[in-house]
Write an enzyme that holds these catalytic residues in place. Structure first.
Site, PDB file in Angstrom:
ATOM      1  N   THR A 117    -148.381  25.322 -48.240  1.00  0.00           N
ATOM      2  CA  THR A 117    -148.919  25.252 -49.206  1.00  0.00           C
ATOM      3  C   THR A 117    -148.787  26.577 -49.869  1.00  0.00           C
ATOM      4  O   THR A 117    -149.004  27.342 -49.521  1.00  0.00           O
ATOM      5  CB  THR A 117    -150.047  24.619 -49.318  1.00  0.00           C
ATOM      6  OG1 THR A 117    -150.519  23.881 -47.612  1.00  0.00           O
ATOM      7  CG2 THR A 117    -151.121  23.886 -50.113  1.00  0.00           C
ATOM      8  N   ASP A 134    -154.531  19.010 -45.476  1.00  0.00           N
ATOM      9  CA  ASP A 134    -155.340  20.266 -46.070  1.00  0.00           C
ATOM     10  C   ASP A 134    -155.446  20.266 -47.678  1.00  0.00           C
ATOM     11  O   ASP A 134    -156.597  19.781 -48.284  1.00  0.00           O
ATOM     12  CB  ASP A 134    -156.160  21.648 -45.555  1.00  0.00           C
ATOM     13  CG  ASP A 134    -154.938  21.917 -46.216  1.00  0.00           C
ATOM     14  OD1 ASP A 134    -153.718  22.154 -44.637  1.00  0.00           O
ATOM     15  OD2 ASP A 134    -154.802  23.096 -47.129  1.00  0.00           O
ATOM     16  N   GLY A 181    -151.597  26.731 -43.872  1.00  0.00           N
ATOM     17  CA  GLY A 181    -151.486  27.211 -42.978  1.00  0.00           C
ATOM     18  C   GLY A 181    -151.471  25.363 -42.156  1.00  0.00           C
ATOM     19  O   GLY A 181    -150.872  24.214 -42.623  1.00  0.00           O
ATOM     20  N   GLY A 227    -152.329  22.361 -41.134  1.00  0.00           N
ATOM     21  CA  GLY A 227    -153.327  21.126 -42.255  1.00  0.00           C
ATOM     22  C   GLY A 227    -154.529  20.505 -41.238  1.00  0.00           C
ATOM     23  O   GLY A 227    -155.494  21.374 -41.505  1.00  0.00           O
TER      24      GLY A 227
END
Length: 298
Positions: free
Chosen positions: A172, A203, A224, A226
């Site tokens: 992300t 996430d 990272g 999620g």
């Protein structure tokens, strides 16, 4: 237990990250350059007296427009062959949030999230999010094919041939900012993980998991895997740790907390928080202790 006063914040401040994964050598310089451009774009906003929120949006848009990164055009593809984008934005004064998930035809999903900040609903998905955003703000739509680049078509093909064993960006892009008025903002944008099933949401657009901001304490964004970030509500937990450190004058013992949750000994949690050291904004000198713990854990 004695408390300690929160220190005076250093303003303005901007931190960006471009994701947590093992970037191939031939892509590393493009990722570094993308981060530099994002910092410069966001810093121009803060340096001109702009808000933390506008700085975060500007910095993230610079990376959504960069086809080298996993956000906007150039995002990884789901197994069906198209990109589905997630993004979110939060401001720390009134705790307003705008978040979108599963968007296929918007150039800058962070702008779509910004357009939804005034809505009663916090998180909208797919076409409903796009329709609402077009009414509320300046949202640029595009053909779904515009978001797809040859690199990601090849990566998806390799992923499918190997039944998911080929690595790639499960990351992300994110930013946190503190402006001259001591306002905080946090934002995220992502295409998710390569080869994900259509409809999967990680996430990045989920408050308290992929991002959180509270003017009274600090702000964080995560990157990272999620599913692990979602499971542990990492962003809000991190901000709470900062809060506790100043209320009871305690060390930020993130490392111990991670070990206590990694019950099967696989180390899967550490992979999810490895890049948090790049994306924490807090108003004092204790962040290096936290960063050190995360680096040891990762």
């Amino acid at each position: 237990m004695r408390g300690m006063p929160m220190p005076e914040p250093r303003v303005p401040c901007l931190i960006v990250h471009t994701g947590a994964w093992d970037v191939p050598p031939d892509e590393r310089e493009a990722h570094r350059e993308g981060a530099r451009r994002a910092v410069l774009a966001g810093w121009r906003v803060l340096g001109g007296g702009g808000s933390a929120m506008d700085a975060v949006v500007t910095a993230i848009m610079a990376r959504e427009d960069d086809p080298a990164l996993n956000a906007g055009r150039g995002s990884v593809l789901c197994r069906e062959g198209w990109a589905e984008l997630d993004a979110a934005l939060m401001e720390g004064r009134a705790l307003r949030i705008g978040a979108v998930a599963g968007v296929r035809d918007v150039e800058n999903p962070i702008r779509l999230a910004q357009a939804l900040l005034a809505d009663a609903e916090i998180l909208l998905t797919g076409d409903a999010a796009v329709r609402r955003g077009e009414v509320a703000g300046d949202v640029r739509r595009c053909a779904p094919e515009h978001l797809v680049v040859p690199r990601e078509r090849a990566r998806l093909a390799a992923h499918l041939r190997s039944e998911g064993e080929v690595g790639g960006p499960a990351d992300t892009v994110g930013a946190v900012a503190l402006d001259a008025e001591r306002r905080l903002a946090a934002g995220t944008s992502t295409g998710g993980r390569p080869g994900k099933p259509s409809g999967r949401v990680g996430d990045a657009p989920v408050p308290g998991c992929g991002f959180y901001a509270d003017d009274r304490v600090g702000a964080a964004v995560c990157t990272g895997w999620g599913e692990d970030v979602l499971r542990f509500g990492l962003a809000r937990h991190l901000v709470d740790l900062i809060r506790v450190a100043y209320v009871v004058d305690a060390d930020l013992d993130w490392d111990t907390w991670l070990r206590s949750r990694d019950e099967d000994g696989t180390g899967c949690i550490s992979a999810s928080v490895a890049a948090l050291t790049l994306s924490v904004l807090e108003c004092g000198a204790r962040v290096p202790r936290l960063a050190s713990a995360l680096e040891r854990r990762g």
